[in-house]
Enzyme design. Structure first.
Site, PDB file in Angstrom:
ATOM      1  N   CYS A   1      49.912  11.303  30.851  1.00  0.00           N
ATOM      2  CA  CYS A   1      51.213  11.970  30.789  1.00  0.00           C
ATOM      3  C   CYS A   1      50.952  13.372  30.261  1.00  0.00           C
ATOM      4  CB  CYS A   1      52.160  11.218  29.862  1.00  0.00           C
ATOM      5  SG  CYS A   1      53.718  12.096  29.542  1.00  0.00           S
TER       6      CYS A   1
ATOM      7  N   ARG B   1      30.214  -5.648  -0.077  1.00  0.00           N
ATOM      8  CA  ARG B   1      29.329  -4.749   0.654  1.00  0.00           C
ATOM      9  C   ARG B   1      29.893  -3.331   0.692  1.00  0.00           C
ATOM     10  NH1 ARG B   1      28.606  -2.241   5.368  1.00  0.00           N
ATOM     11  NH2 ARG B   1      26.502  -2.143   6.215  1.00  0.00           N
TER      12      ARG B   1
ATOM     13  N   CYS C   1      55.436   7.755  33.141  1.00  0.00           N
ATOM     14  CA  CYS C   1      55.170   7.484  31.728  1.00  0.00           C
ATOM     15  C   CYS C   1      56.206   6.499  31.190  1.00  0.00           C
ATOM     16  CB  CYS C   1      55.222   8.780  30.927  1.00  0.00           C
ATOM     17  SG  CYS C   1      55.040   8.522  29.142  1.00  0.00           S
TER      18      CYS C   1
ATOM     19  N   TYR D   1      29.891 -35.116 -17.715  1.00  0.00           N
ATOM     20  CA  TYR D   1      29.974 -33.663 -17.551  1.00  0.00           C
ATOM     21  C   TYR D   1      31.199 -33.118 -18.297  1.00  0.00           C
ATOM     22  CZ  TYR D   1      30.073 -29.075 -15.314  1.00  0.00           C
ATOM     23  OH  TYR D   1      30.076 -27.722 -15.093  1.00  0.00           O
TER      24      TYR D   1
ATOM     25  N   LYS E   1      23.827 -12.401  18.924  1.00  0.00           N
ATOM     26  CA  LYS E   1      25.188 -12.916  18.911  1.00  0.00           C
ATOM     27  C   LYS E   1      25.366 -13.972  19.999  1.00  0.00           C
ATOM     28  CE  LYS E   1      27.692 -11.408  16.360  1.00  0.00           C
ATOM     29  NZ  LYS E   1      28.550 -10.245  16.187  1.00  0.00           N
TER      30      LYS E   1
ATOM     31  N   LYS F   1      23.558 -16.763  11.213  1.00  0.00           N
ATOM     32  CA  LYS F   1      24.400 -15.643  10.777  1.00  0.00           C
ATOM     33  C   LYS F   1      25.755 -16.213  10.358  1.00  0.00           C
ATOM     34  CE  LYS F   1      25.969 -11.059  12.147  1.00  0.00           C
ATOM     35  NZ  LYS F   1      27.390 -11.271  11.826  1.00  0.00           N
TER      36      LYS F   1
END
Length: 697
Positions: free
Chosen positions: A444, A152, A426, A44, A332, A131
Site C-alpha cells: 500500500c 541466561r 489495502c 526425615y 532439532k 536438548k
C-alpha cells in the site's frame, strides 16, 4: 506428652547442626536425584524439625547449604541484573543431515583437520545429550556452597533468582565433594516434568485461573515468581550439563565432556541419564534417530539433541563464533505437523506498507500450544500453495516455534472450491495495491493509510528507537482511530486534555506519558534515524550512518547528491543508500523533519554520541585489531569493554586464534590466556586496554 532435652553447648549445637545438614542433604539427594530414597519420611521430618529448632535457638547456625533455606522469604524488589562470570552462549541449529555434516566440516577446519581431497574426514568422539525444553540457569558456587543462581538473560547478564532456585531439590546447596574448588560455575536446564505440569494446570483450573500453554512457559513464569514458596510448590526439576572450574584445578579438572558429566553427578547434581558417548558422525545420526522416536516416552519435553566435541582441550582449540561455540550443535527434531481446514485469508499491513497474507484455520495443537494462524509471507506463496476456499492444509511449527502452512491436501478439496487470491486493495484504507517488478512484496503506497501510521508509531516508540514507556499498541490504535495523531510529530502535540479524553487514561498515566515523550526528545541521532523506519536501515546501520553523517542535513545532502559517500561506510550497501535517497527525496518526509525540529529535536549527534565518535576518530588505529576478553576485569564488565573496543574500531571475538591481536585478561583468566601465550598474542590488563582506548601507548 513431650520429652524435654537438656540444653546443648554452642560447640555441640554446631556439630549437631552440621551432622543434621549432612544427613538431610544426603537424603534429599537420594530422593530427588538418584530416585532411591534411603530415609523414611517420618525420620526425615523429625530430623528436619530438630535442625529448624537449633537454627531458631541460635541464628548463627543457619548456613546457605541448610535444607531449611530452600524456601526463603518473599523478594521485595523483584530481581536484580547480574553479570555472568562466564558467558552463556546459544547453540547453532541443524535441521537435517546436510547441516550436521556442514557443521562437522567447519569444526574440522577450525581445528586444522580438514582432510585432503578424496580422503575420508577424521573421526572425533562426541557426546550426545537430550536438548531439554526448559530454561537455562547459571549456578555459582564458592567454597562448595551455592551463592548465586541467575537466568541466561542475554548471555552476558541475567536476573538473579537465587532464592527461587534454592527451592529446586535436584540442585545441591552444597557440593558433595571434598576438597572443593574455590569456585565452580555450573550450567543446566530447569524444567517442569509433564506430570507435574498437568497437576499444576489442574490446580489452576479448579481455581478458575488461566492455564499455562506448555511446561516451558510454566517454568519460565515460575522462576520469576517473587514468592519462593510458590516456586517450591510447583516442584521444578533440573539437569546439569556444563562445568567451569578455576585454573588452579587444572590437574583435577575433567578432560572430556563425558567426564564432566560424571563429575557433576558425583558433585550431587542430577544429570540426564540418556546421554551417550558417540565415536563418530554415524553414531550421532543413530543417537538422534533413536531419540526422535523414543522422546515421546519421556516425562519431560525435549526438542532435539545437543552434540558436543568430547575432548575439552579440542573444544578450547575450536573456540567460538560471535554467538555460539564451534564445538557444539543442536540437532532439532522434525517439526510436528497436523492437518487443519482453512477458514479465510486475512491481511496484515506493515509499517512500510507491505501486505502480508495470513492463513486462518481451525485451531490445532502443535508443540504444546494451540495454533490457528500462520503467515503466508507474500502473494507468491499463496499461488505456490494453490490454496482454495475450504482446503485441508498441513500445518507445522518451524523450529517448533513459528507456525507455517506446509502443503495443501487437494484430494480433500470440496467440490466447486474457488481459488484464494491476494486482495487487490489495502484492507485498512481501500487504496489500490502495487507490486514492483523486482519485489515479491505487494504494498500500500497511501501515505495516509492508518495501518501504516500505526506501524510507524509502534516502531518510533519501540525500545530500540525512542523507548517511550506507556505508549502501547492499544493506545496508539485509539490515537489514530480518533484522528488525534496523524504523524510521528503529532505525538509531541498531545496534552493532558487530549489524553484525558481517552479510555482508561487516568491523569497520572497521562502525566507519565507526556514526561516520557518529552524525555525522548534527547535521544541520540542514531535512535532517531532508526525510529524513522526507513526501509533497510536497522539499529546497527543507523549507528554507522550517523557517525559518518552527524546530522540530518548532512545525511540529506549525501543521500540526494552523493550516495557513493554512504556506500563507502563499512557495512552499508547500495540497497540502503537507495532507501535513504528515496526517503529524503519525499516532500512529506522533509515536512516531518521540519516539524520534528520545531518540536525540539536536534536531529544531530548528542553529547554522548559525539564523545563516542571523537573517541573512535582518535583511536582509529584499533581498526583491524581483534580482541578477546577473558576473566573478570576490575571495573569494566565484558559488555562495557566490548562496546568501548568496538567504538574505537576494534573487533571482539569469542576465541583465541592466530588472528587475535590482543587478549584482555582479568582475574581468573582461563585457558584462553594459556593459548594466547602459546600463540604469542599480546596480553593486556584493564589499565593497558584503557590506555589503548584513550590512544595512549
Amino acid at each position: 506428652m513431650s520429652n524435654s532435652q537438656p540444653p546443648r553447648s554452642s560447640s555441640s549445637s554446631q556439630e549437631r547442626a552440621e551432622e543434621l545438614r549432612r544427613l538431610l542433604n544426603r537424603a534429599a539427594h537420594a530422593y530427588y536425584v538418584l530416585d532411591a530414597p534411603d530415609m523414611e519420611d517420618p525420620v526425615y521430618d523429625q530430623l528436619y524439625r530438630e535442625l529448624q529448632d537449633l537454627e531458631h535457638q541460635d541464628s548463627t547456625l543457619v548456613s546457605a547449604d541448610s535444607p531449611t533455606q530452600r524456601v526463603g522469604g518473599r523478594l521485595a524488589d523483584g530481581f536484580r541484573s547480574v553479570s555472568h562470570r562466564i558467558s552463556l552462549f546459544s547453540l547453532d541449529n541443524a535441521f537435517n543431515r546436510d547441516e550436521l555434516h556442514g557443521w562437522y566440516s567447519r569444526l574440522l577446519k577450525a581445528l586444522d583437520r580438514t582432510p585432503a581431497a578424496g580422503s575420508p574426514p577424521p573421526t572425533l568422539p562426541m557426546v550426545g545429550e537430550l536438548k531439554i525444553d526448559g530454561n537455562a540457569l547459571a549456578l555459582s558456587y564458592e567454597n562448595g556452597v551455592l551463592v548465586r543462581a541467575a537466568t541466561r538473560g542475554d548471555g552476558e547478564q541475567g536476573e538473579e533468582i537465587t532464592a527461587n532456585v534454592r527451592t529446586i531439590s535436584s540442585i545441591p546447596l552444597r557440593l558433595h565433594l571434598e576438597p572443593v574448588p574455590a569456585w565452580v560455575e555450573v550450567r543446566g536446564e530447569a524444567f517442569i516434568p509433564d506430570a507435574t505440569f498437568h497437576a499444576i494446570n489442574n490446580e489452576r483450573l479448579s481455581r478458575d485461573e488461566s492455564l499455562f500453554a506448555n511446561p516451558r512457559n510454566a517454568c519460565a513464569g515460575t522462576l520469576r515468581q517473587l514468592d519462593p514458596s510458590v516456586v517450591a510448590a510447583r516442584r521444578l526439576d533440573f539437569f546439569a550439563y556444563t562445568l567451569h572450574l578455576p585454573d588452579e584445578w587444572q590437574e583435577r579438572r575433567p578432560l572430556t565432556q563425558w567426564d564432566a558429566l560424571q563429575w557433576l553427578g558425583d558433585a550431587g547434581f542430577k544429570v540426564n541419564p540418556n546421554a551417550g558417548l558417540l565415536p563418530d558422525l554415524q553414531a550421532v545420526e543413530q543417537f538422534f534417530d533413536t531419540w526422535d522416536t523414543e522422546r515421546r516416552q519421556l516425562d519431560y519435553a525435549t526438542d532435539g539433541v545437543v552434540v558436543k566435541l568430547n575432548d575439552l582441550r579440542l573444544q578450547d582449540a575450536a573456540g567460538f563464533t560471535q554467538k555460539a561455540p564451534r564445538w557444539a550443535i543442536a540437532l532439532k527434531y522434525p517439526a510436528e505437523e497436523a492437518p487443519s481446514k482453512i477458514l479465510r485469508i486475512s491481511y496484515q499491513v506493515g509499517r512500510t506498507g507491505v501486505i502480508t497474507p495470513v492463513a486462518e484455520f481451525e485451531p490445532v495443537g502443535l508443540a504444546g500450544t494451540s495454533v490457528s494462524r500462520a503467515s503466508l509471507h507474500n502473494a507468491d506463496r499463496l499461488v505456490e500453495l494453490d490454496l482454495h476456499d475450504g482446503d485441508t492444509i498441513v500445518v507445522r511449527k518451524a523450529g517448533e516455534i513459528i507456525p507455517e502452512v506446509v502443503r495443501v491436501l487437494p484430494e480433500l478439496r470440496p467440490a466447486l472450491a474457488q481459488p484464494l487470491e491476494i486482495t487487490k486493495t489495502c484492507p485498512a484504507c481501500g487504496s489500490t495495491l502495487v507490486r514492483e517488478s523486482n519485489e515479491s512484496a505487494t504494498r500500500c503506497i497511501n501515505s495516509s493509510c492508518p495501518a501504516i501510521l500505526r506501524g510507524a508509531l509502534r516502531h518510533w516508540v519501540s525500545k530500540g528507537a525512542m523507548d517511550i514507556d506507556g505508549l502501547g499498541s492499544k493506545l496508539i490504535e485509539q490515537l489514530v482511530d480518533r484522528g488525534l495523531v496523524q504523524s510521528i510529530a503529532d505525538l509531541y502535540r498531545l496534552d493532558m486534555a487530549l489524553l484525558g479524553s481517552l479510555e482508561r487514561m487516568g491523569s497520572k498515566s497521562a502525566e507519565n506519558l507526556i514526561q516520557a515523550l518529552n524525555a525522548s526528545r534527547s535521544q541520540g541521532w542514531a535512535k532517531q534515524l532508526y525510529g524513522l523506519g526507513i526501509h533497510h536501515v536497522g539499529d546497527v546501520n543507523a549507528k554507522a550512518i550517523t557517525t559518518a553523517f552527524p546530522n540530518a542535513d548532512s545525511l540529506n545532502q549525501a543521500a540526494c547528491h552523493a550516495p557513493e559517500s554512504i556506500t563507502a561506510i563499512f557495512g552499508v550497501g547500495k540497497e540502503i543508500a537507495q532507501s535513504l535517497q528515496q526517503w529524503f527525496s519525499s516532500p512529506a518526509n522533509q515536512r516531518l523533519l521540519d516539524e520534528l525540529r520545531s518540536l525540539g529535536f536536534s536531529l544531530s549527534l548528542n553529547e554522548e554520541e559525539q564523545s563516542r565518535a571523537t573517541t573512535a576518530a582518535a583511536n582509529h588505529h584499533l581498526t583491524g585489531s581483534t580482541f578477546v576478553l577473558t576473566g573478570t576485569l576490575p571495573t569494566l564488565t565484558r559488555s562495557q569493554a566490548k562496546e568501548q573496543i568496538e567504538a574505537c574500531g576494534g573487533k571482539v571475538s569469542g576465541s583465541v586464534s592466530k588472528k587475535t591481536s590482543y587478549l584482555v585478561a582479568g582475574e581468573e583468566a582461563g585457558s584462553k590466556l594459556t593459548k594466547a601465550q602459546e600463540l604469542g598474542v599480546s596480553i593486556l590488563d584493564e589499565e593497558a586496554l584503557q590506555n589503548m582506548l584513550r590512544g595512549s601507548t
